[in-house]
Scaffold this motif. Sequence first.
Motif, PDB file in Angstrom:
ATOM      1  N   ASN A  13      41.568  -1.613  -9.093  1.00 15.72           N
ATOM      2  CA  ASN A  13      40.879  -2.174  -8.727  1.00 15.72           C
ATOM      3  C   ASN A  13      40.073  -3.259  -8.963  1.00 15.72           C
ATOM      4  O   ASN A  13      38.522  -3.046  -8.962  1.00 15.72           O
ATOM      5  CB  ASN A  13      40.496  -1.940  -7.003  1.00 15.72           C
ATOM      6  CG  ASN A  13      39.857  -3.032  -6.111  1.00 15.72           C
ATOM      7  OD1 ASN A  13      39.841  -4.267  -6.239  1.00 15.72           O
ATOM      8  ND2 ASN A  13      40.053  -2.425  -4.873  1.00 15.72           N
TER       9      ASN A  13
ATOM     10  N   LYS B 296      40.311  12.724  -5.849  1.00 14.79           N
ATOM     11  CA  LYS B 296      41.438  12.090  -5.743  1.00 14.79           C
ATOM     12  C   LYS B 296      42.432  11.552  -7.245  1.00 14.79           C
ATOM     13  O   LYS B 296      43.390  11.846  -6.773  1.00 14.79           O
ATOM     14  CB  LYS B 296      39.833  10.264  -6.104  1.00 14.79           C
ATOM     15  CG  LYS B 296      41.377   9.624  -4.867  1.00 14.79           C
ATOM     16  CD  LYS B 296      40.246   7.774  -5.688  1.00 14.79           C
ATOM     17  CE  LYS B 296      40.561   7.291  -4.708  1.00 14.79           C
ATOM     18  NZ  LYS B 296      40.002   5.267  -4.890  1.00 14.79           N
TER      19      LYS B 296
ATOM     20  N   GLU C 288      37.272  -8.015  -5.873  1.00 17.12           N
ATOM     21  CA  GLU C 288      35.562  -8.041  -5.892  1.00 17.12           C
ATOM     22  C   GLU C 288      35.489  -9.041  -5.528  1.00 17.12           C
ATOM     23  O   GLU C 288      35.401 -10.161  -5.617  1.00 17.12           O
ATOM     24  CB  GLU C 288      35.359  -8.194  -7.837  1.00 17.12           C
ATOM     25  CG  GLU C 288      34.043  -8.323  -7.478  1.00 17.12           C
ATOM     26  CD  GLU C 288      33.161  -8.520  -8.997  1.00 17.12           C
ATOM     27  OE1 GLU C 288      32.263  -7.483  -9.149  1.00 17.12           O
ATOM     28  OE2 GLU C 288      33.082  -8.590  -9.859  1.00 17.12           O
ATOM     29  N   GLY C 289      35.727  -8.927  -4.137  1.00 12.16           N
ATOM     30  CA  GLY C 289      35.567  -9.904  -2.580  1.00 12.16           C
ATOM     31  C   GLY C 289      34.618 -10.455  -2.071  1.00 12.16           C
ATOM     32  O   GLY C 289      34.178 -10.976  -1.718  1.00 12.16           O
TER      33      GLY C 289
ATOM     34  N   GLY D  95      33.200   7.085  -6.819  1.00  7.98           N
ATOM     35  CA  GLY D  95      33.847   5.935  -6.367  1.00  7.98           C
ATOM     36  C   GLY D  95      33.204   5.004  -5.995  1.00  7.98           C
ATOM     37  O   GLY D  95      31.439   4.726  -5.228  1.00  7.98           O
ATOM     38  N   ARG D  96      32.772   3.569  -7.214  1.00 11.94           N
ATOM     39  CA  ARG D  96      32.297   2.575  -6.942  1.00 11.94           C
ATOM     40  C   ARG D  96      32.749   1.633  -6.111  1.00 11.94           C
ATOM     41  O   ARG D  96      31.713   0.430  -6.244  1.00 11.94           O
ATOM     42  CB  ARG D  96      31.867   1.989  -8.495  1.00 11.94           C
ATOM     43  CG  ARG D  96      31.114   2.514  -8.831  1.00 11.94           C
ATOM     44  CD  ARG D  96      29.777   3.750  -8.649  1.00 11.94           C
ATOM     45  NE  ARG D  96      29.224   4.553  -9.975  1.00 11.94           N
ATOM     46  CZ  ARG D  96      29.365   5.648  -9.903  1.00 11.94           C
ATOM     47  NH1 ARG D  96      29.337   6.605  -8.449  1.00 11.94           N
ATOM     48  NH2 ARG D  96      28.480   6.595 -10.780  1.00 11.94           N
ATOM     49  N   GLY D  97      33.751   0.865  -5.229  1.00 10.25           N
ATOM     50  CA  GLY D  97      34.252   0.158  -4.908  1.00 10.25           C
ATOM     51  C   GLY D  97      33.950   0.253  -3.709  1.00 10.25           C
ATOM     52  O   GLY D  97      34.056  -0.584  -2.892  1.00 10.25           O
TER      53      GLY D  97
ATOM     54  N   THR E   3      33.792   1.722 -11.341  1.00 10.18           N
ATOM     55  CA  THR E   3      34.217   3.754 -11.435  1.00 10.18           C
ATOM     56  C   THR E   3      34.577   4.505 -13.185  1.00 10.18           C
ATOM     57  O   THR E   3      35.036   4.679 -13.823  1.00 10.18           O
ATOM     58  CB  THR E   3      34.976   3.860 -10.244  1.00 10.18           C
ATOM     59  OG1 THR E   3      35.094   3.114  -9.479  1.00 10.18           O
ATOM     60  CG2 THR E   3      35.020   5.211  -9.917  1.00 10.18           C
TER      61      THR E   3
ATOM     62  N   GLY F 127      40.957  -6.713  -1.235  1.00  7.35           N
ATOM     63  CA  GLY F 127      40.468  -5.451  -1.860  1.00  7.35           C
ATOM     64  C   GLY F 127      40.669  -3.900  -1.749  1.00  7.35           C
ATOM     65  O   GLY F 127      40.470  -2.783  -2.130  1.00  7.35           O
ATOM     66  N   GLU F 128      41.247  -4.245  -0.620  1.00  8.31           N
ATOM     67  CA  GLU F 128      41.609  -2.918   0.408  1.00  8.31           C
ATOM     68  C   GLU F 128      42.708  -2.347  -0.300  1.00  8.31           C
ATOM     69  O   GLU F 128      43.927  -2.800  -0.261  1.00  8.31           O
ATOM     70  CB  GLU F 128      41.751  -3.156   2.122  1.00  8.31           C
ATOM     71  CG  GLU F 128      41.699  -2.201   3.005  1.00  8.31           C
ATOM     72  CD  GLU F 128      42.504  -1.334   3.213  1.00  8.31           C
ATOM     73  OE1 GLU F 128      42.617   0.225   3.122  1.00  8.31           O
ATOM     74  OE2 GLU F 128      43.936  -1.882   2.358  1.00  8.31           O
ATOM     75  N   GLU F 129      42.649  -0.898  -0.306  1.00  9.31           N
ATOM     76  CA  GLU F 129      43.696  -0.170  -1.576  1.00  9.31           C
ATOM     77  C   GLU F 129      44.949  -0.330  -0.542  1.00  9.31           C
ATOM     78  O   GLU F 129      45.499  -1.620  -2.103  1.00  9.31           O
ATOM     79  CB  GLU F 129      43.159   1.151  -1.607  1.00  9.31           C
ATOM     80  CG  GLU F 129      43.311   2.111  -0.582  1.00  9.31           C
ATOM     81  CD  GLU F 129      42.802   2.977  -0.656  1.00  9.31           C
ATOM     82  OE1 GLU F 129      42.374   3.075  -1.812  1.00  9.31           O
ATOM     83  OE2 GLU F 129      42.963   4.382  -0.010  1.00  9.31           O
TER      84      GLU F 129
ATOM     85  N   GLY G  80      39.046  -0.964   6.781  1.00  8.86           N
ATOM     86  CA  GLY G  80      38.071  -1.496   6.282  1.00  8.86           C
ATOM     87  C   GLY G  80      37.036  -2.506   7.114  1.00  8.86           C
ATOM     88  O   GLY G  80      35.981  -2.822   7.321  1.00  8.86           O
ATOM     89  N   LEU G  81      37.944  -3.144   6.802  1.00  7.51           N
ATOM     90  CA  LEU G  81      37.789  -5.168   6.498  1.00  7.51           C
ATOM     91  C   LEU G  81      37.149  -4.945   8.538  1.00  7.51           C
ATOM     92  O   LEU G  81      36.033  -5.228   8.691  1.00  7.51           O
ATOM     93  CB  LEU G  81      38.750  -5.530   6.829  1.00  7.51           C
ATOM     94  CG  LEU G  81      37.871  -7.499   6.407  1.00  7.51           C
ATOM     95  CD1 LEU G  81      38.586  -8.126   5.617  1.00  7.51           C
ATOM     96  CD2 LEU G  81      37.884  -8.158   7.845  1.00  7.51           C
TER      97      LEU G  81
ATOM     98  N   ASN H 175      41.109   3.326  -8.143  1.00  2.15           N
ATOM     99  CA  ASN H 175      39.834   3.229  -8.975  1.00  2.15           C
ATOM    100  C   ASN H 175      39.501   1.831  -9.071  1.00  2.15           C
ATOM    101  O   ASN H 175      40.186   1.419  -9.419  1.00  2.15           O
ATOM    102  CB  ASN H 175      40.069   4.021 -10.082  1.00  2.15           C
ATOM    103  CG  ASN H 175      39.308   5.395  -9.384  1.00  2.15           C
ATOM    104  OD1 ASN H 175      39.850   6.482 -10.388  1.00  2.15           O
ATOM    105  ND2 ASN H 175      38.421   5.999  -8.715  1.00  2.15           N
ATOM    106  N   ASN H 176      38.225   1.849  -9.048  1.00  2.97           N
ATOM    107  CA  ASN H 176      37.226   0.638  -8.921  1.00  2.97           C
ATOM    108  C   ASN H 176      37.035   0.368 -10.326  1.00  2.97           C
ATOM    109  O   ASN H 176      36.830   1.508 -11.198  1.00  2.97           O
ATOM    110  CB  ASN H 176      36.558   0.718  -8.202  1.00  2.97           C
ATOM    111  CG  ASN H 176      34.866  -0.425  -8.298  1.00  2.97           C
ATOM    112  OD1 ASN H 176      34.454  -0.164  -8.953  1.00  2.97           O
ATOM    113  ND2 ASN H 176      35.127  -1.227  -8.302  1.00  2.97           N
TER     114      ASN H 176
END
Lengths: 593, 119
Positions: free
Chosen positions: A192, A175, A195-196, A164-166, A323, A283-285, A500-501, A319-320
Amino acid sequence: MRQHSHVLVCGGTGCTSGGCKALTAELKKQLAVNNLTEEVGLIVTGCFGLCALGPVVVIYPEGSFYEKVKVADIAEIVSEHLVKGKPVERLLHTEGSGDTEVQSFADTSFYKSQLRVALRLCGLIDPECIDEYIGYDGYTAYPKAVAMSRQQVIDTIKDSGLRGRGGAGFSSGLKWQFAHDAPGKQKYVVVNADEGDPGAFMDRSILEGDPHAVIEAMMIAGYAIGATKGVVYVRAEYPIAVGRLEIALKQARQYGILGKNAMGLKNDFDIEIRLGAGAFVCGEETALLASAEGRRGEPRQRPPFPAIKGMFDMPTLINNVETIANITQIINNGAEWFKGIGTEKSKGTKVFALGGKIKNIGLVEIPMGTTLRTVVEEIGGGCPKGKKFKAAQTGGPSGGCIPASHMDIPIDFDSLVSIGSMMGSGGLIVLDEDNCMVDIAKFFLEFTVDESCGKCTPCRVGNKRLLEILEKLTDGKGEQGDIEKMEKLCHYIKENSLCGLGQTAPNPVLSTLKYFRDEYDAHVCDKKCPSGVCKNLLSFSILDNCIGCTLCKRVCPVDAISGELKQLHTIDQAKCIKCGLCVDKCPKKSIIK
Amino acid sequence: MKTLNELQEIRKQVKNQVANRGIVSNSATNIVVSMDTCGINAGAKNVLKAFNAETYRLNLLDIIIAQSGCGGDCKLEPVVYVTKDGVKTTYANITPEKAVRIINEHIVGGKIIKEFINA
Ligand SMILES: Cc1cc2nc3c(=O)[nH]c(=O)nc-3n(C[C@H](O)[C@H](O)[C@H](O)COP(=O)(O)O)c2cc1C
Ligand code: SF4
């Protein structure tokens, strides 16, 4: 008909603000004046990558790269280059070495070390014309995928090693497998595009430059996991990206490429766009899903992961954008091809938004494993004004910095983590000797404190307290023990935050502490900012070689400088606001920080 | 709805149309038409058109047709430089009819047309 030249005008967000619309209109006019409308193609594309040099115009077949083009230049470009075949040298991109030989975009050192997979068609096709995408082998991967079994498609992605590139770098194939295996009546594919990260624009550029690649990949993902609905979650601040995506969806439906039994193949899939309001946490899933469902964008605990319980509690693949932009090419060229690019555990390429103190600000795509040195010095052209490179910040507010001593580190997921940074989604901010690392850490922390959703205490209160200590340091009020207190707090926040933040918010502090502890110490012990950034730690003074020209006195906005003509001047520290205007004015360079 | 065959047809056509949107590299077969004022006066524009039309008609995809400024031999215009398999040939006084022959005999057939070369 085949046209003898193609004029490509970058219509990405950067060049649009640079005035590319007026250029296109003038080009149209001049082509008509010279009777070339039929023979020369005029194409508005997505981003070429060299945003700092925009507006950018590229002319094929020569590949001539024109930079900073103005409306007034167009007549000459048309009459010289397009009519007579003589490129207009004064507007061509050269690399500052006085070397005018370089003409083709492909030969520039900015481009040479790049490898374009996710950005394959960005800057090459008209994103608002589905035929062009089709012409560049678009919509060949989907029929190929549908001819395979669902499991075969998933195995191909697994085998390719795509991660994943996110941000997190999780195996995409796995996944897809989880989402495929999870039982559920209605499954979803979500892309997703929130992009923040401050300074990041990889995903925006892909949507602007090659929206059909995202649509086709979503169709493939839908087939693979058994989903019939797709959602692109994109921030409303990306109007060009949203507009192009809407056009692309419309054209795909008109062609019967998207929808029920698309292309005459037995499979249903459709896509809708959900606009986000631009909160970083969305942006968090899990927060993204809540927002896309119409609820407040707050994260929830995981597990259950979205692949099991996602959109409307149904199995959902998230997915990002970047990705997913790799998928069609993995299907078309095979997992082996993709595996051949990159390093052992990080396959393929990564797109970075290069920013900060670097000459070639823009968008680059490199094979994984390329060194930071190559990116900064070769592709990026180094720091402007001959300044010394100090560090690069990757991963935005969740990441960390890579100091100059680690410049030869290969850029891949695991190497970056091993030195306390992370790949992140692809922001790469270059810092030079004039940047203060404490100030940088403060900048990112201010961002996360602003963007914290407030649901859990460690993040909401902890990060605020952390920021207060940083502010104390930059105000010159730091005390012994503050740094240790910060370190403790950082670890506490990381371990106890819900999403995650919060879990990554202290990273910029920890990594600058790791590599630039001396700068922190200077702030606390000596009450000095070695880079001369933190205003409250500066004091300006005038050296003895002052000639008393009175220039500084006249420029000072608060009358803090006194002195007679031809006499030594002095600065009243109580009045000085540290604006630095006098420093720039002094002809003898007598004023020091 | 477009069927897979119809999409393939669009693909073929667009590929042909955008064949010039490649990046000129030395190894590729390329044709360069000298197009300065002298060349244009001598009819280079129609020569360029003829090259493009014929390559389009024959669906020749990997041939790049570019233009260049004056090469200095103005009385020989329109001058055309053909590079194939690393060999560069210079043709002089080319007309649209001769351009069609260059495509068919030199590019497709692989034979340099001696009579078009200025002795
Ligand atoms: C605070 C926060 C912000 C995030 N922002 C983004 C984002 O803007 N875009 C994105 O693709 N992923 C973002 N992520 C990661 C997503 O939660 C998720 O892991 C990702 O979209 C999965 O896609 P991938 O496997 O293709 O990378 C963010 C995560 C966190 C914790
Ligand atoms: S860690 Fe921060 S952003 Fe995440 S849920 Fe807690 S308060 Fe919200």
